[in-house]
Scaffold this motif. Structure first.
Motif, mmCIF file in Angstrom:
data_model
loop_
_atom_site.group_PDB
_atom_site.id
_atom_site.type_symbol
_atom_site.label_atom_id
_atom_site.label_comp_id
_atom_site.label_asym_id
_atom_site.label_seq_id
_atom_site.Cartn_x
_atom_site.Cartn_y
_atom_site.Cartn_z
ATOM 1 N N GLU A 134 0.812 -1.220 0.000
ATOM 2 C CA GLU A 134 0.000 0.000 0.000
ATOM 3 C C GLU A 134 0.846 1.273 0.000
ATOM 4 O OE1 GLU A 134 -2.667 -0.508 3.278
ATOM 5 O OE2 GLU A 134 -3.696 -2.163 2.288
ATOM 6 N N HIS A 135 2.122 1.135 0.339
ATOM 7 C CA HIS A 135 3.006 2.289 0.423
ATOM 8 C C HIS A 135 3.271 2.856 -0.977
ATOM 9 C CE1 HIS A 135 6.544 4.617 1.703
ATOM 10 N NE2 HIS A 135 6.034 4.495 2.919
ATOM 11 N N VAL A 136 3.358 4.188 -1.085
ATOM 12 C CA VAL A 136 3.685 4.795 -2.385
ATOM 13 C C VAL A 136 5.046 4.280 -2.846
ATOM 14 C CG1 VAL A 136 4.210 6.948 -3.592
ATOM 15 C CG2 VAL A 136 2.421 6.897 -1.852
ATOM 16 N N PRO A 137 5.128 3.717 -4.044
ATOM 17 C CA PRO A 137 6.415 3.165 -4.500
ATOM 18 C C PRO A 137 7.375 4.250 -4.971
ATOM 19 C CG PRO A 137 4.728 2.782 -6.157
ATOM 20 C CD PRO A 137 4.053 3.487 -5.022
ATOM 21 N N LEU A 138 8.287 4.619 -4.106
ATOM 22 C CA LEU A 138 9.279 5.635 -4.475
ATOM 23 C C LEU A 138 10.468 4.952 -5.136
ATOM 24 C CD1 LEU A 138 9.276 7.781 -1.197
ATOM 25 C CD2 LEU A 138 8.311 8.425 -3.406
ATOM 26 N N PRO A 139 10.876 5.422 -6.292
ATOM 27 C CA PRO A 139 12.044 4.812 -6.945
ATOM 28 C C PRO A 139 13.328 5.172 -6.203
ATOM 29 C CG PRO A 139 11.240 6.674 -8.231
ATOM 30 C CD PRO A 139 10.311 6.536 -7.067
ATOM 31 N N THR A 140 13.862 4.224 -5.503
ATOM 32 C CA THR A 140 14.992 4.459 -4.610
ATOM 33 C C THR A 140 16.140 5.179 -5.292
ATOM 34 O OG1 THR A 140 14.392 2.406 -3.560
ATOM 35 C CG2 THR A 140 16.536 3.324 -2.985
ATOM 36 N N GLY A 141 16.453 4.738 -6.490
ATOM 37 C CA GLY A 141 17.598 5.302 -7.183
ATOM 38 C C GLY A 141 17.415 6.747 -7.609
ATOM 39 N N ARG A 142 16.171 7.231 -7.595
ATOM 40 C CA ARG A 142 15.902 8.575 -8.121
ATOM 41 C C ARG A 142 15.629 9.602 -7.020
ATOM 42 N NH1 ARG A 142 14.266 7.272 -13.581
ATOM 43 N NH2 ARG A 142 15.893 5.816 -14.139
ATOM 44 N N VAL A 143 15.163 9.147 -5.862
ATOM 45 C CA VAL A 143 14.759 10.124 -4.848
ATOM 46 C C VAL A 143 15.743 10.200 -3.674
ATOM 47 C CG1 VAL A 143 12.325 9.895 -5.409
ATOM 48 C CG2 VAL A 143 13.293 8.483 -3.594
ATOM 49 N N GLY A 144 16.834 9.482 -3.761
ATOM 50 C CA GLY A 144 17.875 9.595 -2.741
ATOM 51 C C GLY A 144 17.394 9.183 -1.368
ATOM 52 N N TYR A 145 17.636 10.038 -0.386
ATOM 53 C CA TYR A 145 17.334 9.679 0.997
ATOM 54 C C TYR A 145 15.838 9.680 1.312
ATOM 55 C CZ TYR A 145 22.285 9.802 2.041
ATOM 56 O OH TYR A 145 23.619 9.530 2.063
ATOM 57 N N ALA A 146 15.015 10.148 0.384
ATOM 58 C CA ALA A 146 13.575 10.168 0.645
ATOM 59 C C ALA A 146 13.003 8.761 0.736
ATOM 60 C CB ALA A 146 12.859 10.940 -0.452
ATOM 61 N N ALA A 147 13.716 7.789 0.195
ATOM 62 C CA ALA A 147 13.211 6.411 0.230
ATOM 63 C C ALA A 147 14.273 5.489 0.809
ATOM 64 C CB ALA A 147 12.845 5.957 -1.181
ATOM 65 N N LYS A 148 13.798 4.541 1.589
ATOM 66 C CA LYS A 148 14.702 3.522 2.110
ATOM 67 C C LYS A 148 14.990 2.528 0.982
ATOM 68 C CE LYS A 148 14.911 0.121 5.817
ATOM 69 N NZ LYS A 148 14.147 -0.595 6.841
ATOM 70 N N ASP A 149 16.226 2.125 0.863
ATOM 71 C CA ASP A 149 16.558 1.139 -0.171
ATOM 72 C C ASP A 149 16.191 -0.240 0.355
ATOM 73 O OD1 ASP A 149 17.595 -0.523 -2.075
ATOM 74 O OD2 ASP A 149 19.416 0.653 -2.382
ATOM 75 N N GLN A 150 14.947 -0.629 0.047
ATOM 76 C CA GLN A 150 14.415 -1.868 0.619
ATOM 77 C C GLN A 150 15.126 -3.106 0.083
ATOM 78 O OE1 GLN A 150 10.550 -0.745 -0.742
ATOM 79 N NE2 GLN A 150 9.815 -0.350 1.330
ATOM 80 N N ALA A 151 15.505 -3.064 -1.181
ATOM 81 C CA ALA A 151 16.207 -4.208 -1.747
ATOM 82 C C ALA A 151 17.574 -4.367 -1.075
ATOM 83 C CB ALA A 151 16.377 -4.035 -3.249
ATOM 84 N N ARG A 152 18.250 -3.242 -0.877
ATOM 85 C CA ARG A 152 19.570 -3.314 -0.246
ATOM 86 C C ARG A 152 19.460 -3.801 1.191
ATOM 87 N NH1 ARG A 152 24.872 -1.602 -0.786
ATOM 88 N NH2 ARG A 152 25.857 -1.182 1.222
ATOM 89 N N ASP A 153 18.400 -3.376 1.855
ATOM 90 C CA ASP A 153 18.153 -3.820 3.223
ATOM 91 C C ASP A 153 18.063 -5.349 3.271
ATOM 92 O OD1 ASP A 153 17.431 -3.535 5.975
ATOM 93 O OD2 ASP A 153 15.342 -3.885 5.412
ATOM 94 N N CYS A 154 17.305 -5.921 2.350
ATOM 95 C CA CYS A 154 17.149 -7.374 2.301
ATOM 96 C C CYS A 154 18.472 -8.047 1.927
ATOM 97 C CB CYS A 154 16.059 -7.737 1.296
ATOM 98 S SG CYS A 154 15.657 -9.481 1.295
#
Lengths: 378, 94
Positions: free
Chosen positions: A32-52
């Motif tokens: 349900e979370h707004v899908p923020l493109p990690t590579g484009r918005v910098g610190y505004a989004a957590k890098d979920q793939a990297r976290d995993c």
């Protein structure tokens, strides 16, 4: 089928159930979370793939998260590994008779398309690799690749991977471990086991969602991409970028599922499995089935909680059918996608009934299963 | 008798498993009719609900549980249409 609360689920080697507590909520939130493109918005989004990736890397003893390629399954990961290696006509791939079709079918394809040679090391009567025969083959031949399934999905036998891969490395082979049945249950450390690549799944003993898996690739191994396409980066290139893991990850990833896997990995880390208790349940189940008259494939020493058996006078599929319909016990029957192991176990051509426990299995459930199986033999 | 069927998962290439769903629960009478018409019947009365197994001529196997609406039929690859047709003809007659 009985209602869910009355089911006894012993099919965890296929997919685990229950999952890590809270997983459903995490998946829903992530979806349900707004899908923020990690590579484009910098610190505004957590890098979920990297976290995993970081959690998996830590688990496997990988030095960098970028060594973990996220995939949809271990089948996907094994295909990336086997089909991505620069194997040529005449190269030998050494595998074992306890491999799953997720290894066997890519190998058969390699043989058909690239004229690669394949040899299979036999197992003993409980599914453990014949190390003497393995050594003999290594003395007479030099495999380019050695593939070993860490734990048999049929019998639960854990293989002596450190010894097998140590010998393979002495012969200059690239080593690939299929950890589908072991990760989450036994220690899987790439350096310790001398594994160049490790394929894993997220939905079995890691207690994560289906549709998750991955491949650890050590820096010395270069894989050609099996799939190519958009990466969101380096879009000017005509080929896939060279940097890992981007090189092997075209397309939009299933991020909500990997958020779920990360949740499951954290939960497992904070709530380690009581291995002694699980071993105790397995031992009780094995003894109870023997007492009931079952032909149990009893695996000594290192094993997972997967246990195979046959019942005299009953076809394996009938046993599964009756256990499910009459007693609400869910298990798996047949060849378990590992067709080459059964002649060694003495269970060809029909296969076995397999119970596979999990950390959530209780003694009461085990006693019910023993009682139900005994009813078939009485 | 009306019925539906669908193919279910099986490990072996030499057979196909179909699950049949009947419009009403399986009775001992139906079991005896199927056994009598198709082959040899084994009836296991000691389980919570009786289980039956019918070994048909031509390799067809039928298994099910009395009181359920579903049963399974396993047809060998050779003679599959004939075995399936024979079973379904009996069901339609009932």
């Amino acid at each position: 089928m009985p209602e869910q609360s009355r089911v006894i689920y012993l099919n965890n080697a296929a997919t685990s159930w229950p999952k890590a507590p809270g997983l459903g909520r995490v998946l829903a939130d992530a979806t349900e979370h707004v899908p923020l493109p990690t590579g484009r918005v910098g610190y505004a989004a957590k890098d979920q793939a990297r976290d995993c990736r970081a959690l998996v890397a830590d688990m496997l003893g990988a030095s960098r998260p970028e060594q973990i390629v996220l995939c949809e399954s271990s089948t996907h990961a094994l295909n990336l590994a086997l089909l991505g290696l620069p194997l040529r006509r005449g190269d030998l791939v050494l595998a074992t008779a306890q491999e799953h079709n997720s290894v066997l079918r890519p190998l058969y394809r390699l043989r058909r398309l690239r004229r690669v040679r394949i040899r299979f090391v036999p197992t003993d009567r409980v599914g453990r690799v014949d190390t003497e025969e393995y050594r003999r083959i290594l003395r007479q031949d030099a495999p380019r690749v050695v593939v070993v399934n860490h734990a048999s999905n049929v019998t639960g036998a854990v293989q002596p991977v450190k010894e097998l891969f140590g010998l393979a490395k002495e012969r200059g082979a690239t080593t690939l471990l299929d950890a589908s049945q072991s990760l989450g249950l036994v220690s899987v450390n790439a350096q310790d086991l001398r594994a160049d690549m490790i394929a894993f799944t997220g939905h079995k003993y890691l207690l994560g969602p289906v549709g998750t898996g991955g491949l650890y690739v050590c820096p010395d191994v270069q894989l050609d991409p099996v799939l190519v396409g958009g990466t969101g980066e380096r879009s000017d290139l005509k080929d896939m970028p060279t940097e890992m893991p981007l090189r092997l990850e075209p397309g939009t990833p299933n991020l909500p599922a990997f958020v779920g896997l990360a949740h499951a990995l954290r939960w497992q880390r904070e709530n380690p499995t009581d291995q002694d208790s699980l071993r105790g349940l397995c031992a009780r189940l094995e003894q109870g089935l023997r007492d009931a008259g079952a032909n149990v494939i009893g695996v000594p020493d290192a094993r997972t909680p997967a246990l195979s058996f046959t019942l005299p006078g009953w076809d394996v599929e009938e046993v599964g059918y009756i256990l499910q319909k009459e007693f609400g016990i869910l298990c798996r029957c047949g060849l378990h996608c590992a067709p080459l192991i059964h002649p060694y176990l003495g269970t060809a051509p029909r296969g076995t009934v397999r119970f596979s426990l999990s950390r959530f299995t209780t003694l009461d459930e085990v006693e019910c299963v023993i009682d139900a199986t005994g009813r078939l033999m009485s | 008798m009306r019925f539906r069927n669908k193919k279910v998962e099986g490990c072996f290439d030499y057979s196909a498993i179909y699950e049949y769903r009947l419009e009403k629960p399986i009775t001992v009478t139906l079991i005896r009719i199927l056994g009598g018409r198709l082959g040899s019947l084994q009836y296991f009365a000691d389980l919570p609900r009786p289980f039956f197994r019918i070994q048909g001529q031509g390799g067809t196997q039928i298994r099910g549980i009395q009181g359920e609406r579903d049963f399974q039929a396993v047809f060998p690859s050779r003679g599959r249409p004939e075995g399936k047709g024979a079973l379904e003809a009996i069901l339609r007659e009932l």
